[in-house]
Design an enzyme around this catalytic site. Structure first.
Site, PDB file in Angstrom:
ATOM      1  N   SER A  91       0.794  -1.219   0.000  1.00 52.67           N
ATOM      2  CA  SER A  91       0.000   0.000   0.000  1.00 52.67           C
ATOM      3  C   SER A  91       0.826   1.268   0.000  1.00 52.67           C
ATOM      4  O   SER A  91       1.900   1.322   0.593  1.00 52.67           O
ATOM      5  CB  SER A  91      -0.907  -0.035   1.231  1.00 52.67           C
ATOM      6  OG  SER A  91      -1.180   1.257   1.684  1.00 52.67           O
ATOM      7  N   LYS A  92       0.278   2.284  -0.663  1.00 54.54           N
ATOM      8  CA  LYS A  92       1.007   3.549  -0.674  1.00 54.54           C
ATOM      9  C   LYS A  92       0.871   4.257   0.665  1.00 54.54           C
ATOM     10  O   LYS A  92       1.612   5.151   0.977  1.00 54.54           O
ATOM     11  CB  LYS A  92       0.580   4.453  -1.816  1.00 54.54           C
ATOM     12  CG  LYS A  92      -0.877   4.609  -2.057  1.00 54.54           C
ATOM     13  CD  LYS A  92      -1.056   5.568  -3.247  1.00 54.54           C
ATOM     14  CE  LYS A  92      -2.315   5.254  -4.005  1.00 54.54           C
ATOM     15  NZ  LYS A  92      -2.435   5.978  -5.252  1.00 54.54           N
ATOM     16  N   ARG A  93      -0.090   3.806   1.446  1.00 59.79           N
ATOM     17  CA  ARG A  93      -0.251   4.441   2.759  1.00 59.79           C
ATOM     18  C   ARG A  93       0.983   4.196   3.627  1.00 59.79           C
ATOM     19  O   ARG A  93       1.315   4.967   4.491  1.00 59.79           O
ATOM     20  CB  ARG A  93      -1.496   3.895   3.475  1.00 59.79           C
ATOM     21  CG  ARG A  93      -2.785   4.158   2.711  1.00 59.79           C
ATOM     22  CD  ARG A  93      -3.610   5.284   3.290  1.00 59.79           C
ATOM     23  NE  ARG A  93      -4.265   6.080   2.276  1.00 59.79           N
ATOM     24  CZ  ARG A  93      -5.271   5.690   1.505  1.00 59.79           C
ATOM     25  NH1 ARG A  93      -5.763   4.488   1.617  1.00 59.79           N
ATOM     26  NH2 ARG A  93      -5.787   6.504   0.606  1.00 59.79           N
ATOM     27  N   ASN A  94       1.657   3.061   3.397  1.00 57.76           N
ATOM     28  CA  ASN A  94       2.868   2.780   4.181  1.00 57.76           C
ATOM     29  C   ASN A  94       4.035   3.668   3.755  1.00 57.76           C
ATOM     30  O   ASN A  94       5.114   3.572   4.312  1.00 57.76           O
ATOM     31  CB  ASN A  94       3.295   1.316   4.042  1.00 57.76           C
ATOM     32  CG  ASN A  94       2.199   0.381   4.512  1.00 57.76           C
ATOM     33  OD1 ASN A  94       1.404   0.760   5.370  1.00 57.76           O
ATOM     34  ND2 ASN A  94       2.144  -0.812   3.948  1.00 57.76           N
ATOM     35  N   GLY A  95       3.796   4.460   2.727  1.00 54.82           N
ATOM     36  CA  GLY A  95       4.835   5.388   2.301  1.00 54.82           C
ATOM     37  C   GLY A  95       5.942   4.740   1.488  1.00 54.82           C
ATOM     38  O   GLY A  95       6.887   5.409   1.095  1.00 54.82           O
TER      39      GLY A  95
END
Ligand code: GLU
Length: 493
Positions: free
Chosen positions: A263-267
């Site tokens: 996920s892109k939320r994890n950066g």
């Protein structure tokens, strides 16, 4: 050119994520495979998620990767954002300004397929909270569905705040055929009366995507499978408009090594990060192509051209594709091996400079030597400083490994180090002649040979008994550095 038209339709909310690049790539490969058109449209109607500069970053990352855009939003020769094609504008916020969506929403309202909703956000939230508390699927309760159209229009004219919602029929099955997943069916009872026009007057993604895909004559919608649950809303909208829906192709989710959504939320997982780590565009593209697609053979190395020739959706997996970094390194290493020494030298130089090992004016000759010395071991350019740092750093910082330390304790090793230093003192510089004859000379003088000769010298100079061609290493390090290193070894190990 065929009539196949596909699009990559990102929302510019930051950098380009690796999953986004995979979606762009699969669209692109299909376009090339079918001699169709690859379009880039920007979906920025969610103004709260808009990030300045994100569009330029995204287009640059795409250009770097080799995924070419035939139509839509592109960069011109000067790196400025521009558009090409007959179906523009291709940025949705510009389409809002041009009033493109207005007549379509009016049509839906007039035909009772959409309705004005005057519920406040607080009420909508409260309804959802109550439904959740009651164990129900949260969705809009339809309070405004029955407001007579004329009355609703009057309220709008009076300046009341509103949204426009899709008026879904009750208890109807909506099906579509996904090229990869097969037939998918949803019941409208499980679906929400989706907001089509928001309070700020902007269309939602769901409304704009359908109008735009239709107006831009998109034939195949290729996107991540997180959009599957949105698709029945889109299919219903096509039906409501009396338009033919495109073919749907939902790509398997990219998973991380723990089989969770990458996920892109994890950066992590931004294309820029991979560029910064020194992956090649060819390597990353080759790897991403295999993230969900497999060829009809054991082959794993593919150029973009070859991918375009072989790619089709028939060989795209249904289930998640695991992002395996070791595999990426392996694939990328293949492309590093194929580079010319000069190109590799140019590519790794910035990484060496950044690591503080060399300066900008480091000689091309040495840079080439370094590149050829490590070409077989470098998987990505950022490996270069790690592999070669011992040639440059202070002697006291060199991490002599256990094997090297053992070897250097031997009596013969001492003898060899002394003999090496004596020979070095006889020359002005450590040149090709010296580097290629010194080991023979030491062998003759000391009578020590084979690994008893090579291991100690290599250990003393590089900190390890193993490593690449010692002649090149000597030339890279030069007389002064080696003399210092050998004296350090004599005194400290
Ligand atoms: N704008 C959507 C995104 O951010 C595109 C989804 C689609 O391709 O329909 O991914």
């Amino acid at each position: 050119m065929s009539d196949v038209r596909v699009r990559f339709a990102p929302s510019p909310t930051g950098y380009l994520h690796i999953g986004g690049l995979r979606t762009a790539l699969f669209n692109y490969l299909y376009a090339r495979h079918t001699d169709g058109t690859m379009i880039l449209r920007i979906e920025d109607t969610d103004r709260t998620r808009f990030v300045e500069g994100a569009l330029e970053n995204l287009l640059k990352a795409l250009a770097w990767s080799g995924v070419e855009i035939d139509e839509g939003v592109v960069l011109d020769e000067n790196g400025q954002v521009t558009e090409k094609g007959e179906y523009g504008p291709y940025i949705q916020s510009d389409r809002v300004k041009a009033g493109i969506y207005d007549k379509y929403i009016e049509k839906l309202i007039d035909e009772d397929k959409a309705y004005y909703c005057f519920c406040s956000q607080e009420r909508v939230d409260a309804v959802r909270d109550q439904q959740k508390a009651d164990g129900l699927t949260p969705k809009y309760d339809g309070l405004c569905r029955s407001i007579p159209k004329e009355e609703a229009k009057q309220r709008v004219a009076n300046g009341e705040e509103y949204t426009v919602r899709l008026k879904l029929p009750h208890d109807r099955e909506i099906s579509f055929e996904d090229r990869i997943k097969g037939k998918i069916t949803f019941n409208t009872n499980d679906m929400d009366d989706q907001v089509l026009i928001k309070r700020d007057g902007y269309p939602t993604y769901h409304f704009a995507v359908v109008v735009d895909d239709h107006l831009m004559k998109i034939t195949h919608v290729v996107r991540g499978d997180e959009w599957i649950s949105s698709t029945p809303k889109h299919v219903y909208l096509y039906e409501a408009f009396g338009w033919e829906a495109p073919e749907y192709i939902h790509l398997p989710t990219v998973l991380n090594e723990n089989h969770k959504k990458y996920s892109k939320r994890n950066g992590d997982g931004m294309v820029e990060d991979f560029i910064e780590e020194g992956y090649t565009a060819e390597g990353l593209i080759n790897f991403l192509a295999l993230l969900g697609w497999s060829p009809d053979s054991e082959e794993e190395i593919f150029s973009m051209e070859e991918l375009a020739r072989q790619f089709d959706f028939d060989r795209v997996n249904k289930t998640g594709a695991v992002f395996d970094k070791r595999k990426l390194d392996w694939v990328n290493g293949h492309y590093v091996r194929e580079m010319s020494v000069e190109d590799l030298a140019k590519a790794i130089k910035p990484f060496m400079v950044k690591a503080g090992l060399i300066s900008e004016d480091y000689s091309d000759e040495k840079m080439n030597l370094l590149a050829s010395t490590w070409q077989s071991a470098i998987d990505k350019f950022s490996d270069a400083p790690n592999l070669s740092k011992n040639y440059y750093i202070e002697d006291s910082e060199v991490d002599f490994d256990e094997e090297a330390k053992e070897v250097l304790k031997e009596e013969d090793s001492r003898k060899l180090v002394d003999a090496f230093l004596a020979k070095l003192a006889e020359v002005d510089e450590l040149d090709q002649e010296f580097a290629s004859t010194i080991m023979k000379t030491l062998q003759k003088e000391t009578g020590i040979k084979g690994k008893n000769l090579w291991f100690p010298i290599r250990a003393a100079i590089t900190g390890s008994v193993h490593g690449p061609d010692l002649t090149s290493v000597m030339l890279i390090m030069g007389k002064e550095k080696i003399a210092k290193r050998l004296n350090y070894v004599k005194e400290n190990l």
